[in-house]
Design an enzyme around this catalytic site. Structure first.
Site, mmCIF file in Angstrom:
data_model
loop_
_atom_site.group_PDB
_atom_site.id
_atom_site.type_symbol
_atom_site.label_atom_id
_atom_site.label_comp_id
_atom_site.label_asym_id
_atom_site.label_seq_id
_atom_site.Cartn_x
_atom_site.Cartn_y
_atom_site.Cartn_z
ATOM 1 C CG ASP A 37 -30.380 70.316 20.706
ATOM 2 O OD1 ASP A 37 -29.619 69.649 19.941
ATOM 3 O OD2 ASP A 37 -31.635 70.133 21.033
ATOM 4 C CG ASP B 152 -33.500 69.367 11.945
ATOM 5 O OD1 ASP B 152 -32.643 68.517 11.864
ATOM 6 O OD2 ASP B 152 -34.448 68.917 13.124
ATOM 7 C CE LYS C 122 -33.696 72.018 19.311
ATOM 8 N NZ LYS C 122 -32.520 71.106 18.611
ATOM 9 N N GLY C 123 -36.144 68.801 15.612
ATOM 10 C CA GLY C 123 -36.910 67.622 15.731
ATOM 11 C C GLY C 123 -36.906 66.526 14.815
ATOM 12 N N GLY D 143 -34.876 64.387 14.912
ATOM 13 C CA GLY D 143 -34.738 63.076 15.533
ATOM 14 C C GLY D 143 -35.624 62.771 16.518
ATOM 15 C CD GLU E 13 -33.891 68.251 20.458
ATOM 16 O OE1 GLU E 13 -33.115 67.602 19.962
ATOM 17 O OE2 GLU E 13 -34.940 68.799 19.460
ATOM 18 C CE LYS F 232 -28.338 70.175 9.509
ATOM 19 N NZ LYS F 232 -27.030 69.741 8.958
#
Length: 219
Positions: free
Chosen positions: A81, A84, A94-95, A97, A103, A121
């Site tokens: 994965d 961000d 993360k997240g 999206g 996830e 990142k």
């Protein structure tokens, strides 16, 4: 090399961690889409995949990769994965999206978490990217008030419903010095499903696409 080319390089580099006859955990996002393209080249050598989002499931199926329900799987060998933001301790935000809960669940089941990113990142301190928090809809205002108490500036992500039927609060202006503690604190707020800090279960391997190729980082 463009940013997308760096993402592609990282995505394809993750293929080396995929073993034959295993089920692969697949995340969500633009970098992961490159990994899915790579995974399709060995679709006959793997059992299939477990997906963290409807979007990734659709792409996997279109490319002929069988997608399993996580409840039918005991173990995932690797989970691939993006992120961000990621720091040098492999803690992540993360997240972006809105797939953070699924996830996080798939990551928990996997033996190894391979994080694939481009070099924009990597950060010294998490928090410049707004932290997503998935929230039960009726608790949105209450959770927002509690997040303010933790030093954040939560903003309702208008028009977004997660695959689980919940809403997202994006928390701005948080300098997250202790990601593990903050992850636990936010998850303890009643009405929070989970938040986008992946610190208690961070990445095991980081593949960073750069203009000079892919850097591999492990703790």
């Amino acid at each position: 090399m463009t940013q997308d080319e760096m993402k592609k390089a990282a995505g394809w580099a993750a293929l080396q961690y995929v073993k034959k006859d295993t089920i692969v955990g697949v995340g969500t996002g633009s970098t992961v889409n490159h990994f899915i393209d790579a995974l399709a080249t060995m679709k006959d050598d793997i059992e299939g995949a477990v997906s963290s989002s409807e979007a990734s499931t659709k792409k996997l199926i279109e490319l002929g990769i069988e997608v399993f329900d996580l409840n039918s799987v005991d173990l995932i060998d690797v989970y691939v994965d993006g992120a961000d933001e990621i720091n040098d301790r492999m803690d992540m935000i993360k997240g972006g999206g809105a797939a953070l809960t699924r996830e996080k669940i798939v990551a928990a089941v996997a033996k190894r978490f391979i994080c694939i990113v481009d070099n924009t990142k990597q950060v010294p301190i998490l928090g410049e990217f707004p932290l997503p928090v998935e929230v039960i809809p009726m608790a949105r205002s209450y959770v927002a008030r509690e997040l303010v108490k933790l030093g954040g500036d939560p903003v309702y992500r208008q028009g977004v419903i997660t695959d689980n039927g919940n809403v997202i609060l994006d928390v701005y202006n948080m300098k997250i010095l202790d990601p593990k503690v903050m992850e636990t604190k936010i998850n303890a707020i009643v009405g929070v499903v989970t938040n986008g800090l992946f610190a208690n279960r961070g990445a095991d391997v980081l593949l960073v696409g750069t203009p000079d190729g892919v850097n591999t980082i492990t703790l």
